[in-house]
Structure formats: C-alpha cells, structure tokens
Motif scaffolding. Structure first.
Motif, PDB file in Angstrom:
ATOM      1  N   THR A   5       0.830  -1.207   0.000  1.00  0.00           N
ATOM      2  CA  THR A   5       0.000   0.000   0.000  1.00  0.00           C
ATOM      3  C   THR A   5       0.859   1.248   0.000  1.00  0.00           C
ATOM      4  OG1 THR A   5      -1.774  -1.152   1.174  1.00  0.00           O
ATOM      5  CG2 THR A   5      -1.807   1.244   1.242  1.00  0.00           C
ATOM      6  N   GLU A   6       1.870   1.249   0.836  1.00  0.00           N
ATOM      7  CA  GLU A   6       2.762   2.407   0.915  1.00  0.00           C
ATOM      8  C   GLU A   6       3.488   2.626  -0.422  1.00  0.00           C
ATOM      9  OE1 GLU A   6       6.312   2.572   3.625  1.00  0.00           O
ATOM     10  OE2 GLU A   6       4.872   3.834   4.713  1.00  0.00           O
ATOM     11  N   HIS A  19      -4.675   6.692  -5.319  1.00  0.00           N
ATOM     12  CA  HIS A  19      -5.949   6.112  -4.884  1.00  0.00           C
ATOM     13  C   HIS A  19      -6.337   4.946  -5.789  1.00  0.00           C
ATOM     14  CE1 HIS A  19     -10.070   5.821  -3.436  1.00  0.00           C
ATOM     15  NE2 HIS A  19     -10.460   5.918  -4.698  1.00  0.00           N
ATOM     16  N   SER A  20      -6.205   5.129  -7.084  1.00  0.00           N
ATOM     17  CA  SER A  20      -6.526   4.053  -8.030  1.00  0.00           C
ATOM     18  C   SER A  20      -5.660   2.826  -7.785  1.00  0.00           C
ATOM     19  CB  SER A  20      -6.345   4.531  -9.470  1.00  0.00           C
ATOM     20  OG  SER A  20      -7.275   5.517  -9.789  1.00  0.00           O
ATOM     21  N   ASN A  21      -4.390   3.039  -7.499  1.00  0.00           N
ATOM     22  CA  ASN A  21      -3.491   1.920  -7.197  1.00  0.00           C
ATOM     23  C   ASN A  21      -3.956   1.156  -5.963  1.00  0.00           C
ATOM     24  OD1 ASN A  21      -1.833   2.534  -9.347  1.00  0.00           O
ATOM     25  ND2 ASN A  21      -0.256   3.531  -8.107  1.00  0.00           N
ATOM     26  N   ARG A  22      -4.372   1.888  -4.933  1.00  0.00           N
ATOM     27  CA  ARG A  22      -4.853   1.234  -3.705  1.00  0.00           C
ATOM     28  C   ARG A  22      -6.141   0.453  -3.973  1.00  0.00           C
ATOM     29  NH1 ARG A  22      -2.758   6.172  -1.534  1.00  0.00           N
ATOM     30  NH2 ARG A  22      -4.791   7.176  -1.639  1.00  0.00           N
ATOM     31  N   ALA A  49      -2.861   1.452   8.553  1.00  0.00           N
ATOM     32  CA  ALA A  49      -1.562   1.920   9.035  1.00  0.00           C
ATOM     33  C   ALA A  49      -0.786   2.633   7.930  1.00  0.00           C
ATOM     34  CB  ALA A  49      -0.751   0.749   9.576  1.00  0.00           C
ATOM     35  N   ALA A  50      -0.918   2.168   6.707  1.00  0.00           N
ATOM     36  CA  ALA A  50      -0.166   2.747   5.599  1.00  0.00           C
ATOM     37  C   ALA A  50      -0.748   4.077   5.130  1.00  0.00           C
ATOM     38  CB  ALA A  50      -0.107   1.764   4.434  1.00  0.00           C
TER      39      ALA A  50
END
Length: 105
Positions: A5-6, A19-22, A49-50
């Motif tokens: 995520t990070e 945002h799209s990547n997440r 957390a990320a």
C-alpha cells in the motif's frame, strides 16, 4: 499489505493515481481465493496503518467493484450473503462501509 500500500501510494506523484493503485490492490485481494473473514481484518489493519486518511475510500471503491461483479455473476442473494460473511470480523465502523455498499446495490 502495509508495504504494498505504501509503495503504490508513493510510486506516483498524483493523488488520484495513488488512490486508483490502492483500489486495484484491494480489489485484487478481496477477490483472492484465500480472502476470508479471518484474513480480511489483517489486510484492513495494514492498509489503515499505511494510509490512515484515505484507506476507507479505497476499501469502499474496491468492495463496490467486487460486489458488483458478484451480483452480476451470481445474483444479489448469494453476493449479499458472501459479502456479509466476508466482513463479519471487521470492526463495526469498517464493517459499515461494506454494509452500505451492499444496501446501496
């Protein structure tokens, strides 16, 4: 999950692309055969957390995509039952995000 995520959040300079990547990551994980009510809480905790400020929007968008596919393929009854069982072990505020998706559909 935290590292993925990070990384996906930082690999782009555009917040919309991050945002799209997440969303893509979470959608892929939600559809994984090993994703269950027992494993989803760990994924959500790591994402929180990320990216503590934006994880909820990504979860909502990813759950909408997965739920829509399930409804289209299997009907609302089966998709709703599966969705509710998947989120059963989430904390209430997190669970309500997914429940709102189910109700809206």
């Amino acid at each position: 999950m935290y590292l993925a995520t990070e990384y996906l959040s930082e690999v782009t300079s555009d917040s919309d692309a991050a945002h799209s990547n997440r969303v893509i990551l979470l959608r892929t994980l939600l559809a994984a055969p090993w994703m269950t009510a027992a494993t989803l809480p760990f994924v959500i905790v790591a994402m929180k957390a990320a990216v503590p400020d934006t994880w909820r929007e990504a979860f909502r968008a990813a759950f909408q995509l997965v739920f829509k596919t399930l409804v289209d393929d299997y009907g609302f009854d089966i998709a709703g039952s599966f969705g509710l069982s998947l989120i059963a072990n989430l904390e209430e505020p997190d669970r309500l995000v997914a429940v709102s998706v189910i109700i809206e559909r």
